[in-house]
Design an enzyme around this catalytic site. Structure first.
Site, PDB file in Angstrom:
ATOM      1  N   HIS A 126       0.879  -0.720  -0.128  1.00 10.32           N
ATOM      2  CA  HIS A 126      -0.055   0.313   0.352  1.00 10.32           C
ATOM      3  C   HIS A 126       0.278   1.124  -0.108  1.00 10.32           C
ATOM      4  O   HIS A 126       1.779   1.014   0.757  1.00 10.32           O
ATOM      5  CB  HIS A 126      -1.424  -0.248   1.001  1.00 10.32           C
ATOM      6  CG  HIS A 126      -1.556   1.300   1.368  1.00 10.32           C
ATOM      7  ND1 HIS A 126      -3.513   0.881   0.275  1.00 10.32           N
ATOM      8  CD2 HIS A 126      -1.895   2.066   1.718  1.00 10.32           C
ATOM      9  CE1 HIS A 126      -4.256   2.066   0.244  1.00 10.32           C
ATOM     10  NE2 HIS A 126      -3.518   3.035   1.297  1.00 10.32           N
ATOM     11  N   ALA A 127       0.247   2.155  -0.638  1.00  5.15           N
ATOM     12  CA  ALA A 127       1.236   3.353  -1.235  1.00  5.15           C
ATOM     13  C   ALA A 127       1.349   4.861   0.295  1.00  5.15           C
ATOM     14  O   ALA A 127       1.005   4.386   0.287  1.00  5.15           O
ATOM     15  CB  ALA A 127       0.893   4.088  -2.355  1.00  5.15           C
ATOM     16  N   HIS A 136       0.428  11.654  -5.977  1.00  6.01           N
ATOM     17  CA  HIS A 136      -0.194  12.020  -4.168  1.00  6.01           C
ATOM     18  C   HIS A 136       0.505  12.314  -3.344  1.00  6.01           C
ATOM     19  O   HIS A 136       0.701  12.710  -2.481  1.00  6.01           O
ATOM     20  CB  HIS A 136      -1.381  10.644  -4.128  1.00  6.01           C
ATOM     21  CG  HIS A 136      -1.845  10.419  -2.643  1.00  6.01           C
ATOM     22  ND1 HIS A 136      -2.779  11.239  -2.810  1.00  6.01           N
ATOM     23  CD2 HIS A 136      -1.379   9.992  -1.978  1.00  6.01           C
ATOM     24  CE1 HIS A 136      -3.293  10.748  -0.719  1.00  6.01           C
ATOM     25  NE2 HIS A 136      -2.488  10.229  -0.512  1.00  6.01           N
ATOM     26  N   GLU A 137       1.998  10.547  -3.808  1.00  5.13           N
ATOM     27  CA  GLU A 137       3.089  10.683  -2.449  1.00  5.13           C
ATOM     28  C   GLU A 137       3.496  11.469  -2.172  1.00  5.13           C
ATOM     29  O   GLU A 137       4.076  12.172  -1.513  1.00  5.13           O
ATOM     30  CB  GLU A 137       3.372   9.182  -2.964  1.00  5.13           C
ATOM     31  CG  GLU A 137       2.531   7.611  -2.838  1.00  5.13           C
ATOM     32  CD  GLU A 137       1.581   7.280  -0.937  1.00  5.13           C
ATOM     33  OE1 GLU A 137       2.487   8.266  -0.096  1.00  5.13           O
ATOM     34  OE2 GLU A 137       0.862   7.713  -1.696  1.00  5.13           O
ATOM     35  N   HIS A 143       3.015  14.844  -0.951  1.00  5.21           N
ATOM     36  CA  HIS A 143       3.242  14.473   0.303  1.00  5.21           C
ATOM     37  C   HIS A 143       4.595  14.600   1.051  1.00  5.21           C
ATOM     38  O   HIS A 143       5.455  14.935   2.304  1.00  5.21           O
ATOM     39  CB  HIS A 143       3.154  13.037   1.392  1.00  5.21           C
ATOM     40  CG  HIS A 143       1.618  13.058   1.689  1.00  5.21           C
ATOM     41  ND1 HIS A 143       0.459  12.916   2.963  1.00  5.21           N
ATOM     42  CD2 HIS A 143       0.909  11.545   1.159  1.00  5.21           C
ATOM     43  CE1 HIS A 143      -0.582  12.545   1.921  1.00  5.21           C
ATOM     44  NE2 HIS A 143      -0.221  11.125   1.366  1.00  5.21           N
ATOM     45  N   GLU A 167      -3.430  14.704   2.515  1.00  7.56           N
ATOM     46  CA  GLU A 167      -3.958  14.552   1.463  1.00  7.56           C
ATOM     47  C   GLU A 167      -3.891  14.757  -0.296  1.00  7.56           C
ATOM     48  O   GLU A 167      -3.869  14.439  -0.804  1.00  7.56           O
ATOM     49  CB  GLU A 167      -4.981  13.430   2.295  1.00  7.56           C
ATOM     50  CG  GLU A 167      -4.944  12.240   3.371  1.00  7.56           C
ATOM     51  CD  GLU A 167      -3.333  11.356   3.243  1.00  7.56           C
ATOM     52  OE1 GLU A 167      -3.559  11.087   1.947  1.00  7.56           O
ATOM     53  OE2 GLU A 167      -3.102  10.936   4.011  1.00  7.56           O
ATOM     54  N   HIS A 200      -6.569   0.398   5.524  1.00  6.65           N
ATOM     55  CA  HIS A 200      -6.243   0.975   6.936  1.00  6.65           C
ATOM     56  C   HIS A 200      -6.886   1.105   7.556  1.00  6.65           C
ATOM     57  O   HIS A 200      -6.780   1.724   8.746  1.00  6.65           O
ATOM     58  CB  HIS A 200      -7.248   2.667   5.912  1.00  6.65           C
ATOM     59  CG  HIS A 200      -7.065   3.344   4.842  1.00  6.65           C
ATOM     60  ND1 HIS A 200      -6.337   2.400   3.355  1.00  6.65           N
ATOM     61  CD2 HIS A 200      -5.251   4.530   4.533  1.00  6.65           C
ATOM     62  CE1 HIS A 200      -5.694   3.308   2.839  1.00  6.65           C
ATOM     63  NE2 HIS A 200      -5.423   4.198   3.060  1.00  6.65           N
ATOM     64  N   TYR A 235      -9.037  11.627   4.082  1.00  4.24           N
ATOM     65  CA  TYR A 235      -9.159  11.543   2.413  1.00  4.24           C
ATOM     66  C   TYR A 235     -10.722  11.594   1.690  1.00  4.24           C
ATOM     67  O   TYR A 235     -10.964  12.490   0.649  1.00  4.24           O
ATOM     68  CB  TYR A 235      -9.150   9.380   1.651  1.00  4.24           C
ATOM     69  CG  TYR A 235      -7.855   9.271   2.075  1.00  4.24           C
ATOM     70  CD1 TYR A 235      -6.820  10.021   1.832  1.00  4.24           C
ATOM     71  CD2 TYR A 235      -7.970   8.231   3.296  1.00  4.24           C
ATOM     72  CE1 TYR A 235      -5.917   8.809   2.133  1.00  4.24           C
ATOM     73  CE2 TYR A 235      -6.638   7.477   3.126  1.00  4.24           C
ATOM     74  CZ  TYR A 235      -5.785   7.999   2.681  1.00  4.24           C
ATOM     75  OH  TYR A 235      -4.036   7.329   3.651  1.00  4.24           O
TER      76      TYR A 235
HETATM   77  O1  X8Z Z   1      -4.102   5.705   0.908  1.00  4.54           O
HETATM   78  C1  X8Z Z   1      -3.989   6.272   0.096  1.00  4.54           C
HETATM   79  C2  X8Z Z   1      -3.116   6.484  -0.516  1.00  4.54           C
HETATM   80  C3  X8Z Z   1      -1.378   6.789   0.796  1.00  4.54           C
HETATM   81  S1  X8Z Z   1      -1.802   7.767   1.706  1.00  4.54           S
HETATM   82  C4  X8Z Z   1      -2.694   6.055  -1.784  1.00  4.54           C
HETATM   83  N1  X8Z Z   1      -5.083   6.196  -0.782  1.00  4.54           N
HETATM   84  C5  X8Z Z   1      -6.485   5.647  -0.010  1.00  4.54           C
HETATM   85  C6  X8Z Z   1      -6.485   4.500  -0.874  1.00  4.54           C
HETATM   86  O2  X8Z Z   1      -5.819   4.246  -1.296  1.00  4.54           O
HETATM   87  O3  X8Z Z   1      -7.666   4.711  -0.382  1.00  4.54           O
HETATM   88  C7  X8Z Z   1      -5.573   7.539  -1.638  1.00  4.54           C
HETATM   89  C8  X8Z Z   1      -6.291   7.687  -1.563  1.00  4.54           C
HETATM   90  C9  X8Z Z   1      -7.819   6.738  -1.074  1.00  4.54           C
HETATM   91 ZN    ZN Z   2      -1.398   9.739   1.262  1.00  6.13          ZN
END
Ligand code: X8Z
Ligand code: ZN
Length: 613
Positions: free
Chosen positions: A354-355, A384-385, A388, A412, A512, A522
């Site tokens: 997960h990024a 997105h990354e 950050h 975010e 998450h 988000y």
């Molecule tokens: O978790 C993330 C990022 C890392 S902060 C990749 N996002 C949420 C997800 O993947 O569920 C970005 C969009 C929503």
């Molecule tokens: Zn993020």
């Protein structure tokens, strides 16, 4: 998620500190001011100074332990991370309790000290109870959940596959049986996490109560410069603003899926089958855009195909992201970013795919950790990354407790705001496409964006609605799954492709939840990024339709953005928002303006259909 191992995020992630003797020494010399000395404005200041010094040093150690566990999951790296996290949590809980002892003189404190004491109290994502062994137990559970999720694999067509494999097949497959198998397979990794998740909830709640909160949800909602109770209402207010557009989109997409798959797979009424939407959680639907593209108005830009045609690889995707930020005046990423980041999935070991974006030392050691594939979705995630990382670098000179986003939604939103500038004009400028589609293709462009941006909104809201209910006890362990699907039906209007029961733990199949990363951020970011983007486009003097604006190359926009990022967490977020956009409220009018032509078009398309579910 961001792993931001500076003082503030150490607290936020419950991360921190390491090894035996060092930790004991640190604990021993932890500030005692609040207990021993008189409670005065001066002692508050020296307490904060000591806390900030301690936490800055510890942050780096914690970050390194977490990085190595996340990029090389083994028994030993899990042990090391959990031990580090447990020590820092103990320390942070102690600081939070000490911070509360200054409440009585709050009105005699300068605003900066008052703010820092407050940040200390709300800083931990998962606070541990003070009793012996509890912090270690909580840290073990949290490392174990994150690792179990990240190691998840399941059998598909005789092969063991990962989430990134499954996501790529899901994005492209139009075979309902195959989609169902992928969905079911991935969700089968979660039930083993249920018992540990329930234990973690119990422990963290106990910790939150010791800090004076009703439960962990109350603590999380306290991080927005307003009373926790008002924050929940604030998210509902924002959702009410965007809900009508979501409902039109849902109706239109359901119609298209019905036309494609027939009544037996997707009925004309009721919820949408969650596995048909091109994403494991039905959170973003952009990958099935070709199924819904409006005839004659589609722009014909298939970004994934164009990136592949132009021989983009993951590294080039990241370089392109960096080049955008450079074009608006941000300094290039440091050399160590390129040597230390994990840009693709390494062979032969388990990692957290997960990024995320990391700030290892609150100086220059910033990195991303991704398992990048050459897709439009990952091109977005790269930006997105990087958002950050540029934010982290911008606020590095703030004092330790002020190193953070104005609120977590801001953090975010930055990369996403930049990625809204990936317009056809921009893609032509960087040579990814040869010609820019004219305005007759605007509806297609907007629909494609809405499939990601608008589709996400209810999901962004409901993940923490579920957790808030779990933390408050409104939902008991034995009702976890039922409560999850009630919310998914109510907000998203989606349904599982096969029957579910309490033998399942579907929330655990979303990163998450086992990763314990709050999710409302988000939802806020989806709204905020349009506010930031509109402000930037206004500043650039853009006169055309909002969705065609790209501020690529605009140094003035970059300078103003940099100024907001540098402020970090030092001011309440409405101040930061006002400085950048002129308003103190999070508000959906910018996202509404962006999608206004689409909303009208969708309403026409949906005429005669019975919308809703
Ligand atoms: O978790 C993330 C990022 C890392 S902060 C990749 N996002 C949420 C997800 O993947 O569920 C970005 C969009 C929503
Ligand atoms: Zn993020």
């Amino acid at each position: 998620m961001t792993n931001i191992p500076n003082a503030r995020s150490i607290l936020r992630k419950g991360l921190m500190l390491a090894g035996g003797a060092t930790a004991l020494v640190l604990a021993a010399c932890a500030p005692q001011t609040a207990q021993k000395d008189a409670v005065t404005p001066e002692s508050a200041k020296s307490f904060i100074a000591e806390v900030e010094q301690q936490l800055t040093g510890l942050g780096e150690e914690a970050a390194r332990a977490s990085w190595i566990r996340a990029t090389y999951i083994t028994e030993d790296t899990q042990w090391l991370e959990a031990r580090t996290v447990s020590r820092i949590t103990e320390l942070a809980v102690k600081y939070a309790k000490q911070a509360a002892s200054f409440d009585a003189i709050a009105d005699r404190l300068d605003p900066g000290t008052r703010r820092k004491l407050h940040l200390l109290k709300i800083g931990l994502t998962l606070p541990a109870p003070g009793r012996e062994g509890a912090a270690q137990e909580l840290a073990d559970l949290s490392t174990d959940l994150d690792s179990t999720y990240s190691k998840g694999k399941f059998e598909f067509k005789g092969k063991m596959i990962t989430l990134d494999d499954a996501s790529e097949i899901m994005a492209n497959s139009r075979n309902p049986e195959e989609l169902k198998a992928l969905w079911t397979g991935w969700h089968s990794i979660a039930p083993p996490m249920r018992a540990n998740y329930a234990k973690l909830v119990g422990l963290a709640n106990e910790g939150a109560k010791e800090l004076g909160f009703a439960d962990v949800g109350d603590l999380w909602r306290g991080g927005y410069d307003m009373p926790a109770a008002d924050f929940a209402k604030e998210t509902d207010r924002l959702w009410d603003q965007v809900k009508p557009l979501y409902q039109e989109l849902h109706c239109y997409v359901r119609g298209a899926l019905n036309a494609r798959y027939g009544d037996a797979v997707q009925a004309k009424t009721g919820p949408i089958r969650a596995d048909l939407l091109g994403n494991m959680w039905a959170q973003e639907w952009g990958t099935i855009y070709p199924l819904v593209a409006p005839k004659g108005q589609d722009s014909g830009i298939d970004l994934t195909a164009r990136l592949k045609a132009k021989a983009y690889d993951p590294l080039k995707m990241v370089k392109t992201g960096e080049a955008f930020f450079s074009s608006i005046g941000f300094a290039p990423l440091p050399e160590t970013f390129w040597t230390r980041s994990q840009i693709t999935r390494p062979e032969g070991r388990d990692v957290v795919c997960h990024a995320s974006a990391w700030d290892i030392d609150a100086r220059d050691d910033i990195r991303i950790k991704m398992c990048t594939r050459v897709t439009a979705e990952d091109f977005q995630t790269v930006h997105h990354e990087l958002g950050h990382n540029y934010y982290q670098r911008a606020y590095k000179d703030q004092s330790a407790l002020f190193r953070g986003g104005a609120n977590d939604g801001f953090h975010e939103a930055i990369g996403d705001m930049v990625a809204l500038s990936i317009t056809p004009a921009y893609l032509k400028q960087i040579g990814v496409i040869d010609a820019e589609p004219d305005s007759s293709k605007d509806i297609g462009l907007l629909l494609e964006q809405a499939m990601d941006k608008i589709a996400f909104l209810p999901f962004g809201l409901l993940v923490d609605k579920w957790r808030w209910q779990v933390f408050s006890g409104e939902v008991a362990t034995e009702n976890y799954n039922d409560a999850w699907w009630k919310l998914r039906t109510q907000y998203q209007g989606v349904a599982a492709p096969i029957a579910r029961s309490e033998a399942d733990f579907d929330p655990g199949a979303k990163y998450h939840i086992p990763g314990n990363t709050p999710y409302t951020r988000y939802f806020l970011a989806r709204i905020l990024q349009f506010q930031f983007y509109k402000a930037a486009c206004d500043q650039a003097g853009w006169k055309g339709p909002l969705h065609r604006c790209s501020f690529y190359g605009n140094k003035e926009v970059g300078a103003k953005l940099q100024a907001m990022l540098e402020t970090g967490l030092s001011k309440p977020w409405p101040d930061a928002l006002e400085a950048y956009t002129g308003t103190r409220q999070m508000d959906a009018s910018a996202i509404a303006e962006y999608f206004a032509p689409l909303k009208t078009w969708l309403a026409t398309q949906n005429e005669g259909r019975s919308c809703g579910w």
